[in-house]
Design a protein around this motif. Structure first.
Motif, mmCIF file in Angstrom:
data_model
loop_
_atom_site.group_PDB
_atom_site.id
_atom_site.type_symbol
_atom_site.label_atom_id
_atom_site.label_comp_id
_atom_site.label_asym_id
_atom_site.label_seq_id
_atom_site.Cartn_x
_atom_site.Cartn_y
_atom_site.Cartn_z
ATOM 1 N N PHE A 11 -103.613 61.736 44.721
ATOM 2 C CA PHE A 11 -104.908 62.163 44.195
ATOM 3 C C PHE A 11 -104.797 63.454 43.396
ATOM 4 N N THR A 12 -105.754 63.640 42.492
ATOM 5 C CA THR A 12 -105.987 64.930 41.863
ATOM 6 C C THR A 12 -107.380 65.369 42.291
ATOM 7 N N ALA A 13 -107.475 66.574 42.846
ATOM 8 C CA ALA A 13 -108.761 67.139 43.241
ATOM 9 C C ALA A 13 -109.083 68.314 42.338
ATOM 10 N N LEU A 14 -110.312 68.359 41.871
ATOM 11 C CA LEU A 14 -110.838 69.486 41.109
ATOM 12 C C LEU A 14 -112.003 70.043 41.911
ATOM 13 N N VAL A 15 -111.797 71.216 42.501
ATOM 14 C CA VAL A 15 -112.767 71.818 43.414
ATOM 15 C C VAL A 15 -113.409 73.016 42.719
ATOM 16 N N GLU A 16 -114.659 72.840 42.300
ATOM 17 C CA GLU A 16 -115.387 73.938 41.654
ATOM 18 C C GLU A 16 -115.954 74.836 42.744
ATOM 19 N N ILE A 17 -115.630 76.142 42.649
ATOM 20 C CA ILE A 17 -116.068 77.067 43.699
ATOM 21 C C ILE A 17 -117.018 78.119 43.139
ATOM 22 N N GLU A 18 -117.860 78.628 44.036
ATOM 23 C CA GLU A 18 -118.796 79.687 43.679
ATOM 24 C C GLU A 18 -118.191 81.036 44.062
ATOM 25 N N THR A 19 -118.876 82.097 43.717
ATOM 26 C CA THR A 19 -118.374 83.451 43.978
ATOM 27 C C THR A 19 -118.202 83.670 45.478
ATOM 28 N N PRO A 20 -117.030 84.141 45.910
ATOM 29 C CA PRO A 20 -116.788 84.393 47.334
ATOM 30 C C PRO A 20 -117.749 85.435 47.904
ATOM 31 N N THR A 21 -118.116 85.241 49.173
ATOM 32 C CA THR A 21 -118.990 86.159 49.888
ATOM 33 C C THR A 21 -118.266 86.667 51.124
ATOM 34 N N PRO A 22 -117.990 87.972 51.209
ATOM 35 C CA PRO A 22 -117.343 88.498 52.417
ATOM 36 C C PRO A 22 -118.279 88.413 53.618
ATOM 37 N N VAL A 23 -117.771 87.849 54.712
ATOM 38 C CA VAL A 23 -118.509 87.844 55.957
ATOM 39 C C VAL A 23 -118.226 89.147 56.692
ATOM 40 N N GLY A 24 -116.985 89.632 56.557
ATOM 41 C CA GLY A 24 -116.582 90.891 57.167
ATOM 42 C C GLY A 24 -115.545 90.677 58.246
ATOM 43 N N PRO A 25 -115.152 91.765 58.904
ATOM 44 C CA PRO A 25 -114.172 91.654 59.993
ATOM 45 C C PRO A 25 -114.772 90.844 61.140
ATOM 46 N N VAL A 26 -113.994 89.895 61.651
ATOM 47 C CA VAL A 26 -114.452 89.051 62.755
ATOM 48 C C VAL A 26 -113.623 89.366 63.996
ATOM 49 N N ALA A 27 -113.916 88.706 65.098
ATOM 50 C CA ALA A 27 -113.286 89.007 66.383
ATOM 51 C C ALA A 27 -111.764 88.951 66.334
ATOM 52 N N SER A 28 -111.202 88.095 65.476
ATOM 53 C CA SER A 28 -109.740 87.989 65.384
ATOM 54 C C SER A 28 -109.119 89.213 64.722
ATOM 55 N N GLY A 29 -109.968 90.057 64.117
ATOM 56 C CA GLY A 29 -109.473 91.256 63.453
ATOM 57 C C GLY A 29 -109.317 91.087 61.957
ATOM 58 N N ASN A 30 -109.333 89.854 61.479
ATOM 59 C CA ASN A 30 -109.203 89.599 60.045
ATOM 60 C C ASN A 30 -110.571 89.613 59.387
ATOM 61 N N THR A 31 -110.576 89.877 58.092
ATOM 62 C CA THR A 31 -111.811 89.771 57.326
ATOM 63 C C THR A 31 -111.986 88.326 56.900
ATOM 64 N N LEU A 32 -113.153 87.780 57.145
ATOM 65 C CA LEU A 32 -113.482 86.403 56.799
ATOM 66 C C LEU A 32 -114.273 86.401 55.497
ATOM 67 N N VAL A 33 -113.885 85.509 54.598
ATOM 68 C CA VAL A 33 -114.580 85.345 53.325
ATOM 69 C C VAL A 33 -115.056 83.896 53.241
ATOM 70 N N HIS A 34 -116.301 83.699 52.844
ATOM 71 C CA HIS A 34 -116.906 82.368 52.722
ATOM 72 C C HIS A 34 -117.018 82.014 51.244
ATOM 73 N N VAL A 35 -116.553 80.818 50.880
ATOM 74 C CA VAL A 35 -116.640 80.344 49.500
ATOM 75 C C VAL A 35 -117.310 78.976 49.497
ATOM 76 N N ILE A 36 -118.411 78.864 48.780
ATOM 77 C CA ILE A 36 -119.124 77.589 48.681
ATOM 78 C C ILE A 36 -118.454 76.714 47.631
ATOM 79 N N ILE A 37 -118.270 75.432 47.976
ATOM 80 C CA ILE A 37 -117.844 74.439 46.992
ATOM 81 C C ILE A 37 -119.120 73.979 46.295
ATOM 82 N N SER A 38 -119.150 74.082 44.976
ATOM 83 C CA SER A 38 -120.362 73.751 44.220
ATOM 84 C C SER A 38 -120.812 72.324 44.539
ATOM 85 N N PRO A 39 -122.068 72.177 44.990
ATOM 86 C CA PRO A 39 -122.576 70.847 45.342
ATOM 87 C C PRO A 39 -122.657 69.921 44.126
#
Length: 170
Positions: A11-39
């Protein structure tokens, strides 16, 4: 060499993404970033020679990105739903995890650098899976898939991630 698997282009996948939104530091200690796949954008299409035929569009989805402590890689966790045109709108769950190197061109894209440009394949890899209730596509659930990705940047358009996905076989 005996015992090693081979890759079959699937397969070839073309995934259009929107601007990333930082969620922030989470319990694991890493910063989580959320990216929406354009509907209702992007696609996953079968390679002409691949026996499982798919021509799908993303209905919705999201990527949850975590940076490694070293800053040299990010880890992807993507959950999405796609709709197949060849089965009159059959739905599939398409998920993947992956690793992207952040040094060089990929880092510029991920960091939103003004001089970011389309990246080459070779520093972004995924392990993908599918689930579906569509009888004609049931075999897709029993395969192991891997892929190589790149960012595609075109002026005036959202960032697209292109993946070349192959079935792992013997």
């Amino acid at each position: 060499m005996a015992g090693f698997p081979k890759l079959i282009p699937a397969f070839t996948a073309l995934v259009e993404i929107e601007t990333p939104t930082p969620v922030g530091p989470v319990a694991s200690g890493n910063t989580l970033v959320h990216v929406i796949i354009s509907p209702n954008k992007g696609s996953i299409t079968s390679e002409p020679s691949y026996p499982i035929k798919l021509d799908a569009t993303f209905v919705h989805g999201a990527d949850f990105i975590r940076a490694d402590p070293s800053g040299k890689h990010v880890r992807l966790e993507v959950h999405s739903v796609i709709k197949d045109k060849l089965t009159d709108g059959g739905l599939l769950r398409f998920n993947y995890t992956g690793v992207i190197g952040t040094e060089g061109a990929n880092g510029k894209v991920l960091g939103g650098s003004p001089d970011a440009a389309t990246t080459p394949f070779g520093d972004a890899f995924i392990n993908a899976s599918f689930e579906t209730g569509v009888k004609e596509l049931a075999a897709i659930q029993d395969k192991v898939y891997v892929g190589s990705g790149r960012f595609v940047l075109e002026e005036g358009k959202p960032v697209t991630v292109e993946y070349k996905i192959s079935e792992v076989s013997y």
